[in-house]
Design a protein around this motif. Structure first.
Motif, PDB file in Angstrom:
ATOM      1  N   GLY A 129     -18.062  26.340 -36.719  1.00 33.76           N
ATOM      2  CA  GLY A 129     -18.146  24.893 -36.645  1.00 33.76           C
ATOM      3  C   GLY A 129     -18.906  24.233 -35.503  1.00 33.76           C
ATOM      4  N   LEU A 130     -18.698  24.696 -34.090  1.00 29.51           N
ATOM      5  CA  LEU A 130     -19.070  24.352 -32.978  1.00 29.51           C
ATOM      6  C   LEU A 130     -20.647  24.646 -32.817  1.00 29.51           C
ATOM      7  CD1 LEU A 130     -16.818  25.666 -30.194  1.00 29.51           C
ATOM      8  CD2 LEU A 130     -17.115  23.289 -30.761  1.00 29.51           C
ATOM      9  N   ARG A 131     -21.211  25.692 -33.589  1.00 34.72           N
ATOM     10  CA  ARG A 131     -22.599  25.806 -33.658  1.00 34.72           C
ATOM     11  C   ARG A 131     -23.301  24.948 -34.472  1.00 34.72           C
ATOM     12  NH1 ARG A 131     -22.859  31.013 -34.342  1.00 34.72           N
ATOM     13  NH2 ARG A 131     -22.987  31.560 -32.081  1.00 34.72           N
ATOM     14  N   ALA A 132     -22.445  24.505 -35.615  1.00 35.15           N
ATOM     15  CA  ALA A 132     -23.166  23.359 -36.656  1.00 35.15           C
ATOM     16  C   ALA A 132     -23.153  21.887 -36.000  1.00 35.15           C
ATOM     17  CB  ALA A 132     -22.062  23.477 -37.809  1.00 35.15           C
ATOM     18  N   GLU A 133     -22.153  21.786 -35.102  1.00 34.30           N
ATOM     19  CA  GLU A 133     -22.201  20.450 -34.467  1.00 34.30           C
ATOM     20  C   GLU A 133     -23.009  20.335 -33.229  1.00 34.30           C
ATOM     21  OE1 GLU A 133     -18.752  17.743 -32.395  1.00 34.30           O
ATOM     22  OE2 GLU A 133     -18.057  19.296 -33.825  1.00 34.30           O
ATOM     23  N   HIS A 134     -23.200  21.482 -32.650  1.00 33.95           N
ATOM     24  CA  HIS A 134     -23.941  21.259 -31.167  1.00 33.95           C
ATOM     25  C   HIS A 134     -25.087  22.430 -31.266  1.00 33.95           C
ATOM     26  CE1 HIS A 134     -20.597  19.085 -29.395  1.00 33.95           C
ATOM     27  NE2 HIS A 134     -19.796  20.057 -29.607  1.00 33.95           N
ATOM     28  N   GLY A 135     -25.291  23.015 -32.289  1.00 34.97           N
ATOM     29  CA  GLY A 135     -26.245  24.111 -32.188  1.00 34.97           C
ATOM     30  C   GLY A 135     -25.912  25.176 -31.242  1.00 34.97           C
ATOM     31  N   ASP A 136     -26.980  25.734 -30.400  1.00 38.88           N
ATOM     32  CA  ASP A 136     -26.325  26.706 -29.363  1.00 38.88           C
ATOM     33  C   ASP A 136     -26.095  26.125 -28.033  1.00 38.88           C
ATOM     34  OD1 ASP A 136     -26.999  29.035 -31.152  1.00 38.88           O
ATOM     35  OD2 ASP A 136     -28.973  29.103 -30.855  1.00 38.88           O
ATOM     36  N   ALA A 137     -26.050  24.953 -28.036  1.00 43.56           N
ATOM     37  CA  ALA A 137     -25.501  24.315 -26.753  1.00 43.56           C
ATOM     38  C   ALA A 137     -23.857  24.198 -26.607  1.00 43.56           C
ATOM     39  CB  ALA A 137     -26.080  22.859 -26.642  1.00 43.56           C
ATOM     40  N   TRP A 138     -23.296  24.799 -27.615  1.00 42.54           N
ATOM     41  CA  TRP A 138     -21.662  24.772 -27.205  1.00 42.54           C
ATOM     42  C   TRP A 138     -21.264  25.730 -26.391  1.00 42.54           C
ATOM     43  CZ3 TRP A 138     -18.370  28.890 -28.187  1.00 42.54           C
ATOM     44  CH2 TRP A 138     -18.953  29.802 -28.982  1.00 42.54           C
ATOM     45  N   THR A 139     -20.280  25.225 -25.687  1.00 42.01           N
ATOM     46  CA  THR A 139     -19.688  26.169 -24.472  1.00 42.01           C
ATOM     47  C   THR A 139     -18.376  26.776 -24.877  1.00 42.01           C
ATOM     48  OG1 THR A 139     -18.498  24.410 -23.286  1.00 42.01           O
ATOM     49  CG2 THR A 139     -20.665  24.547 -22.838  1.00 42.01           C
ATOM     50  N   HIS A 140     -17.872  27.717 -23.874  1.00 41.37           N
ATOM     51  CA  HIS A 140     -16.444  28.230 -24.205  1.00 41.37           C
ATOM     52  C   HIS A 140     -15.716  27.146 -23.548  1.00 41.37           C
ATOM     53  CE1 HIS A 140     -19.001  31.940 -23.861  1.00 41.37           C
ATOM     54  NE2 HIS A 140     -17.826  32.496 -24.735  1.00 41.37           N
ATOM     55  N   ARG A 141     -15.886  26.170 -22.997  1.00 45.81           N
ATOM     56  CA  ARG A 141     -15.014  25.326 -22.810  1.00 45.81           C
ATOM     57  C   ARG A 141     -14.472  24.387 -24.095  1.00 45.81           C
ATOM     58  NH1 ARG A 141     -15.836  21.463 -17.540  1.00 45.81           N
ATOM     59  NH2 ARG A 141     -14.340  23.347 -16.920  1.00 45.81           N
ATOM     60  N   GLU A 142     -15.550  23.964 -24.515  1.00 35.85           N
ATOM     61  CA  GLU A 142     -15.353  23.505 -26.095  1.00 35.85           C
ATOM     62  C   GLU A 142     -14.615  24.150 -27.002  1.00 35.85           C
ATOM     63  OE1 GLU A 142     -19.081  20.713 -26.335  1.00 35.85           O
ATOM     64  OE2 GLU A 142     -19.544  22.784 -26.606  1.00 35.85           O
ATOM     65  N   LEU A 143     -14.746  25.628 -26.968  1.00 34.03           N
ATOM     66  CA  LEU A 143     -13.865  26.623 -28.007  1.00 34.03           C
ATOM     67  C   LEU A 143     -12.600  26.436 -27.283  1.00 34.03           C
ATOM     68  CD1 LEU A 143     -13.713  28.619 -29.989  1.00 34.03           C
ATOM     69  CD2 LEU A 143     -14.466  30.440 -28.527  1.00 34.03           C
ATOM     70  N   GLY A 144     -12.386  26.649 -26.026  1.00 33.35           N
ATOM     71  CA  GLY A 144     -10.981  26.678 -25.371  1.00 33.35           C
ATOM     72  C   GLY A 144     -10.161  25.365 -25.767  1.00 33.35           C
ATOM     73  N   ALA A 145     -10.843  24.343 -25.773  1.00 31.53           N
ATOM     74  CA  ALA A 145     -10.290  23.020 -26.152  1.00 31.53           C
ATOM     75  C   ALA A 145      -9.705  22.853 -27.554  1.00 31.53           C
ATOM     76  CB  ALA A 145     -11.190  21.883 -25.664  1.00 31.53           C
ATOM     77  N   LEU A 146     -10.545  23.741 -28.422  1.00 27.83           N
ATOM     78  CA  LEU A 146     -10.199  23.578 -30.051  1.00 27.83           C
ATOM     79  C   LEU A 146      -8.938  24.582 -30.025  1.00 27.83           C
ATOM     80  CD1 LEU A 146     -13.482  23.784 -31.694  1.00 27.83           C
ATOM     81  CD2 LEU A 146     -11.756  22.010 -31.551  1.00 27.83           C
ATOM     82  N   VAL A 147      -8.926  25.946 -29.223  1.00 26.42           N
ATOM     83  CA  VAL A 147      -7.862  26.869 -29.346  1.00 26.42           C
ATOM     84  C   VAL A 147      -6.405  26.093 -28.688  1.00 26.42           C
ATOM     85  CG1 VAL A 147      -6.997  29.122 -28.628  1.00 26.42           C
ATOM     86  CG2 VAL A 147      -9.453  28.693 -29.457  1.00 26.42           C
ATOM     87  N   GLU A 148      -6.731  25.623 -27.536  1.00 25.65           N
ATOM     88  CA  GLU A 148      -5.706  24.736 -26.970  1.00 25.65           C
ATOM     89  C   GLU A 148      -4.871  23.741 -27.887  1.00 25.65           C
ATOM     90  OE1 GLU A 148      -4.533  22.479 -22.733  1.00 25.65           O
ATOM     91  OE2 GLU A 148      -6.651  22.668 -23.512  1.00 25.65           O
ATOM     92  N   ARG A 149      -5.863  23.193 -28.407  1.00 31.04           N
ATOM     93  CA  ARG A 149      -5.010  22.161 -29.607  1.00 31.04           C
ATOM     94  C   ARG A 149      -4.292  22.778 -30.500  1.00 31.04           C
ATOM     95  NH1 ARG A 149      -9.411  17.965 -31.546  1.00 31.04           N
ATOM     96  NH2 ARG A 149     -10.628  19.291 -30.409  1.00 31.04           N
ATOM     97  N   ALA A 150      -5.121  24.006 -30.899  1.00 32.10           N
ATOM     98  CA  ALA A 150      -4.368  24.808 -32.135  1.00 32.10           C
ATOM     99  C   ALA A 150      -2.839  25.161 -31.689  1.00 32.10           C
ATOM    100  CB  ALA A 150      -5.266  25.731 -32.719  1.00 32.10           C
ATOM    101  N   VAL A 151      -3.153  25.598 -30.440  1.00 34.42           N
ATOM    102  CA  VAL A 151      -1.874  26.210 -29.875  1.00 34.42           C
ATOM    103  C   VAL A 151      -0.770  25.059 -29.548  1.00 34.42           C
ATOM    104  CG1 VAL A 151      -0.523  26.968 -27.688  1.00 34.42           C
ATOM    105  CG2 VAL A 151      -2.705  28.083 -28.478  1.00 34.42           C
TER     106      VAL A 151
END
Length: 70
Positions: A31-53
Motif C-alpha cells: 500500500g505504501l509503495r502504491a501511494e509513494h512509489g519506492d520513496a516510502w520510509t520505514h517511519r511511514e510503515l512504523g506509523a501504520l503499525v503503531e496506529r494498528a497497535v
C-alpha cells in the motif's frame, strides 16, 4: 509452494509470527509503495503499525509481542 509463500513462511518462523501477520505487513508495504512509489520510509510503515497497535488490531499486537521476545 511458490517462492513467495516459502519466503513468507520462513519470515513468520524466523520472527515468531503467524503467516497471516506477515501477509498483513506485506500488504501495508504494498500500500505504501502504491501511494509513494519506492520513496516510502520505514517511519511511514512504523506509523501504520503503531496506529494498528493503538487500535488493538490482533496482527499488530502479535507483532508487538514478538518484537519484545527478540
Amino acid at each position: 509452494m511458490s517462492t513467495v509463500e516459502r519466503a513468507i513462511e520462513q519470515t513468520a518462523d524466523e520472527y515468531g509470527l503467524s503467516v497471516a501477520t506477515v501477509r498483513r505487513l506485506l500488504r501495508l508495504c504494498e500500500g505504501l509503495r502504491a501511494e509513494h512509489g519506492d520513496a516510502w520510509t520505514h517511519r511511514e510503515l512504523g506509523a501504520l503499525v503503531e496506529r494498528a497497535v493503538l487500535d488493538l488490531e490482533p496482527w499488530a499486537l502479535e507483532w508487538l509481542a514478538a518484537s519484545h521476545r527478540r
